[in-house]
Write a protein that holds these residues in place. Sequence first.
Motif, PDB file in Angstrom:
ATOM      1  N   LEU A 202       8.906   4.973  11.619  1.00  0.00           N
ATOM      2  CA  LEU A 202       7.951   4.281  10.754  1.00  0.00           C
ATOM      3  C   LEU A 202       6.513   4.484  11.218  1.00  0.00           C
ATOM      4  O   LEU A 202       5.619   4.782  10.408  1.00  0.00           O
ATOM      5  CB  LEU A 202       8.282   2.787  10.708  1.00  0.00           C
ATOM      6  CG  LEU A 202       9.586   2.395  10.023  1.00  0.00           C
ATOM      7  CD1 LEU A 202       9.879   0.914  10.226  1.00  0.00           C
ATOM      8  CD2 LEU A 202       9.539   2.747   8.549  1.00  0.00           C
ATOM      9  N   MET A 203       6.290   4.332  12.510  1.00  0.00           N
ATOM     10  CA  MET A 203       4.941   4.494  13.057  1.00  0.00           C
ATOM     11  C   MET A 203       4.451   5.925  12.852  1.00  0.00           C
ATOM     12  O   MET A 203       3.289   6.140  12.485  1.00  0.00           O
ATOM     13  CB  MET A 203       4.932   4.121  14.538  1.00  0.00           C
ATOM     14  CG  MET A 203       3.564   4.173  15.160  1.00  0.00           C
ATOM     15  SD  MET A 203       2.547   2.804  14.628  1.00  0.00           S
ATOM     16  CE  MET A 203       1.873   2.302  16.168  1.00  0.00           C
ATOM     17  N   SER A 204       5.317   6.897  13.076  1.00  0.00           N
ATOM     18  CA  SER A 204       4.921   8.292  12.906  1.00  0.00           C
ATOM     19  C   SER A 204       4.550   8.588  11.458  1.00  0.00           C
ATOM     20  O   SER A 204       3.582   9.304  11.188  1.00  0.00           O
ATOM     21  CB  SER A 204       6.044   9.227  13.368  1.00  0.00           C
ATOM     22  OG  SER A 204       6.245   9.089  14.750  1.00  0.00           O
ATOM     23  N   ALA A 205       5.309   8.033  10.521  1.00  0.00           N
ATOM     24  CA  ALA A 205       4.992   8.236   9.102  1.00  0.00           C
ATOM     25  C   ALA A 205       3.625   7.638   8.760  1.00  0.00           C
ATOM     26  O   ALA A 205       2.808   8.269   8.073  1.00  0.00           O
ATOM     27  CB  ALA A 205       6.078   7.618   8.227  1.00  0.00           C
ATOM     28  N   VAL A 206       3.360   6.435   9.250  1.00  0.00           N
ATOM     29  CA  VAL A 206       2.063   5.787   9.001  1.00  0.00           C
ATOM     30  C   VAL A 206       0.932   6.606   9.631  1.00  0.00           C
ATOM     31  O   VAL A 206      -0.114   6.830   9.020  1.00  0.00           O
ATOM     32  CB  VAL A 206       2.069   4.341   9.540  1.00  0.00           C
ATOM     33  CG1 VAL A 206       0.672   3.747   9.556  1.00  0.00           C
ATOM     34  CG2 VAL A 206       3.002   3.476   8.720  1.00  0.00           C
ATOM     35  N   LEU A 207       1.153   7.069  10.859  1.00  0.00           N
ATOM     36  CA  LEU A 207       0.126   7.846  11.554  1.00  0.00           C
ATOM     37  C   LEU A 207      -0.178   9.154  10.834  1.00  0.00           C
ATOM     38  O   LEU A 207      -1.345   9.543  10.697  1.00  0.00           O
ATOM     39  CB  LEU A 207       0.561   8.132  12.990  1.00  0.00           C
ATOM     40  CG  LEU A 207       0.546   6.946  13.937  1.00  0.00           C
ATOM     41  CD1 LEU A 207       1.258   7.296  15.233  1.00  0.00           C
ATOM     42  CD2 LEU A 207      -0.864   6.479  14.203  1.00  0.00           C
ATOM     43  N   LEU A 208       0.858   9.840  10.370  1.00  0.00           N
ATOM     44  CA  LEU A 208       0.634  11.115   9.677  1.00  0.00           C
ATOM     45  C   LEU A 208      -0.075  10.903   8.344  1.00  0.00           C
ATOM     46  O   LEU A 208      -0.943  11.696   7.968  1.00  0.00           O
ATOM     47  CB  LEU A 208       1.954  11.856   9.503  1.00  0.00           C
ATOM     48  CG  LEU A 208       2.581  12.350  10.809  1.00  0.00           C
ATOM     49  CD1 LEU A 208       3.948  12.973  10.543  1.00  0.00           C
ATOM     50  CD2 LEU A 208       1.672  13.330  11.527  1.00  0.00           C
ATOM     51  N   ALA A 209       0.273   9.831   7.634  1.00  0.00           N
ATOM     52  CA  ALA A 209      -0.425   9.530   6.378  1.00  0.00           C
ATOM     53  C   ALA A 209      -1.897   9.212   6.639  1.00  0.00           C
ATOM     54  O   ALA A 209      -2.791   9.685   5.929  1.00  0.00           O
ATOM     55  CB  ALA A 209       0.259   8.365   5.670  1.00  0.00           C
ATOM     56  N   SER A 210      -2.143   8.418   7.672  1.00  0.00           N
ATOM     57  CA  SER A 210      -3.518   8.067   8.025  1.00  0.00           C
ATOM     58  C   SER A 210      -4.306   9.290   8.477  1.00  0.00           C
ATOM     59  O   SER A 210      -5.476   9.460   8.110  1.00  0.00           O
ATOM     60  CB  SER A 210      -3.510   7.004   9.126  1.00  0.00           C
ATOM     61  OG  SER A 210      -4.822   6.673   9.508  1.00  0.00           O
ATOM     62  N   ALA A 211      -3.669  10.140   9.271  1.00  0.00           N
ATOM     63  CA  ALA A 211      -4.344  11.361   9.732  1.00  0.00           C
ATOM     64  C   ALA A 211      -4.677  12.271   8.553  1.00  0.00           C
ATOM     65  O   ALA A 211      -5.765  12.854   8.495  1.00  0.00           O
ATOM     66  CB  ALA A 211      -3.473  12.098  10.743  1.00  0.00           C
ATOM     67  N   GLY A 212      -3.749  12.369   7.619  1.00  0.00           N
ATOM     68  CA  GLY A 212      -4.009  13.183   6.427  1.00  0.00           C
ATOM     69  C   GLY A 212      -5.236  12.699   5.678  1.00  0.00           C
ATOM     70  O   GLY A 212      -6.064  13.497   5.234  1.00  0.00           O
ATOM     71  N   ALA A 213      -5.374  11.389   5.568  1.00  0.00           N
ATOM     72  CA  ALA A 213      -6.552  10.826   4.888  1.00  0.00           C
ATOM     73  C   ALA A 213      -7.828  11.164   5.641  1.00  0.00           C
ATOM     74  O   ALA A 213      -8.873  11.398   5.031  1.00  0.00           O
ATOM     75  CB  ALA A 213      -6.400   9.314   4.753  1.00  0.00           C
ATOM     76  N   LYS A 214      -7.737  11.231   6.953  1.00  0.00           N
ATOM     77  CA  LYS A 214      -8.936  11.543   7.737  1.00  0.00           C
ATOM     78  C   LYS A 214      -9.381  12.991   7.533  1.00  0.00           C
ATOM     79  O   LYS A 214     -10.550  13.316   7.673  1.00  0.00           O
ATOM     80  CB  LYS A 214      -8.696  11.232   9.207  1.00  0.00           C
ATOM     81  CG  LYS A 214      -8.662   9.721   9.421  1.00  0.00           C
ATOM     82  CD  LYS A 214      -8.429   9.317  10.813  1.00  0.00           C
ATOM     83  CE  LYS A 214      -8.514   7.824  10.999  1.00  0.00           C
ATOM     84  NZ  LYS A 214      -7.727   7.004  10.117  1.00  0.00           N
ATOM     85  N   PHE A 215      -8.450  13.863   7.195  1.00  0.00           N
ATOM     86  CA  PHE A 215      -8.818  15.251   6.916  1.00  0.00           C
ATOM     87  C   PHE A 215      -9.224  15.445   5.459  1.00  0.00           C
ATOM     88  O   PHE A 215     -10.071  16.277   5.158  1.00  0.00           O
ATOM     89  CB  PHE A 215      -7.671  16.194   7.286  1.00  0.00           C
ATOM     90  CG  PHE A 215      -7.461  16.290   8.769  1.00  0.00           C
ATOM     91  CD1 PHE A 215      -8.400  16.902   9.582  1.00  0.00           C
ATOM     92  CD2 PHE A 215      -6.338  15.745   9.355  1.00  0.00           C
ATOM     93  CE1 PHE A 215      -8.231  16.972  10.955  1.00  0.00           C
ATOM     94  CE2 PHE A 215      -6.150  15.808  10.731  1.00  0.00           C
ATOM     95  CZ  PHE A 215      -7.094  16.430  11.530  1.00  0.00           C
ATOM     96  N   ILE A 216      -8.648  14.682   4.547  1.00  0.00           N
ATOM     97  CA  ILE A 216      -9.004  14.769   3.127  1.00  0.00           C
ATOM     98  C   ILE A 216     -10.338  14.077   2.863  1.00  0.00           C
ATOM     99  O   ILE A 216     -11.088  14.472   1.987  1.00  0.00           O
ATOM    100  CB  ILE A 216      -7.879  14.160   2.262  1.00  0.00           C
ATOM    101  CG1 ILE A 216      -6.618  15.014   2.396  1.00  0.00           C
ATOM    102  CG2 ILE A 216      -8.309  14.061   0.803  1.00  0.00           C
ATOM    103  CD1 ILE A 216      -5.391  14.400   1.771  1.00  0.00           C
ATOM    104  N   ARG A 217     -10.609  13.031   3.633  1.00  0.00           N
ATOM    105  CA  ARG A 217     -11.868  12.280   3.577  1.00  0.00           C
ATOM    106  C   ARG A 217     -12.164  11.656   2.214  1.00  0.00           C
ATOM    107  O   ARG A 217     -13.183  11.959   1.578  1.00  0.00           O
ATOM    108  CB  ARG A 217     -13.029  13.171   3.989  1.00  0.00           C
ATOM    109  CG  ARG A 217     -12.911  13.654   5.403  1.00  0.00           C
ATOM    110  CD  ARG A 217     -14.037  14.572   5.760  1.00  0.00           C
ATOM    111  NE  ARG A 217     -13.863  14.990   7.137  1.00  0.00           N
ATOM    112  CZ  ARG A 217     -14.308  16.124   7.615  1.00  0.00           C
ATOM    113  NH1 ARG A 217     -14.970  16.950   6.858  1.00  0.00           N
ATOM    114  NH2 ARG A 217     -14.097  16.426   8.870  1.00  0.00           N
ATOM    115  N   PRO A 218     -11.294  10.757   1.751  1.00  0.00           N
ATOM    116  CA  PRO A 218     -11.612  10.069   0.490  1.00  0.00           C
ATOM    117  C   PRO A 218     -12.861   9.207   0.658  1.00  0.00           C
ATOM    118  O   PRO A 218     -13.187   8.772   1.767  1.00  0.00           O
ATOM    119  CB  PRO A 218     -10.370   9.212   0.232  1.00  0.00           C
ATOM    120  CG  PRO A 218      -9.720   9.046   1.560  1.00  0.00           C
ATOM    121  CD  PRO A 218     -10.068  10.277   2.350  1.00  0.00           C
TER     122      PRO A 218
END
Length: 116
Positions: free
Chosen positions: A11-27
């Motif tokens: 669960l933590m890894s899924a949350v971290l990867l989603a959050s990291a993805g947002a940091k690269f997409i930069r909404p």
Amino acid sequence: MSIAYAVLTALMSAVLLASAGAKFIRPKRLVDQMSTLGLSYGVLPFLGVAQIAGAGGLVVGLRWAPLGVAAAVGLALYFIGAVATHLRVGDFKGAPPATVLAISAAVLVGLRVATL
């Protein structure tokens, strides 16, 4: 290794990867939040890489306990820093999610150490 550690790691890894993805997409919402926190736009890739490294460390830690412990400690410190940053600027809406993740990382430390 406990089932609880494996489930929380997933669960933590899924949350971290989603959050990291947002940091690269930069909404825009995330960029605005970084500005509110007083962080520069250029710190986003570093934060994303740190989250990916933490997720990877947790997953590898399923097999090699010392790395799992180190990754969980690093993530706990990362999210304690996030909580402090939110509270420093009075962003009381942003602090609770970071607090939950800091507590989750601390629980991961305890679970992994208990199974050494």
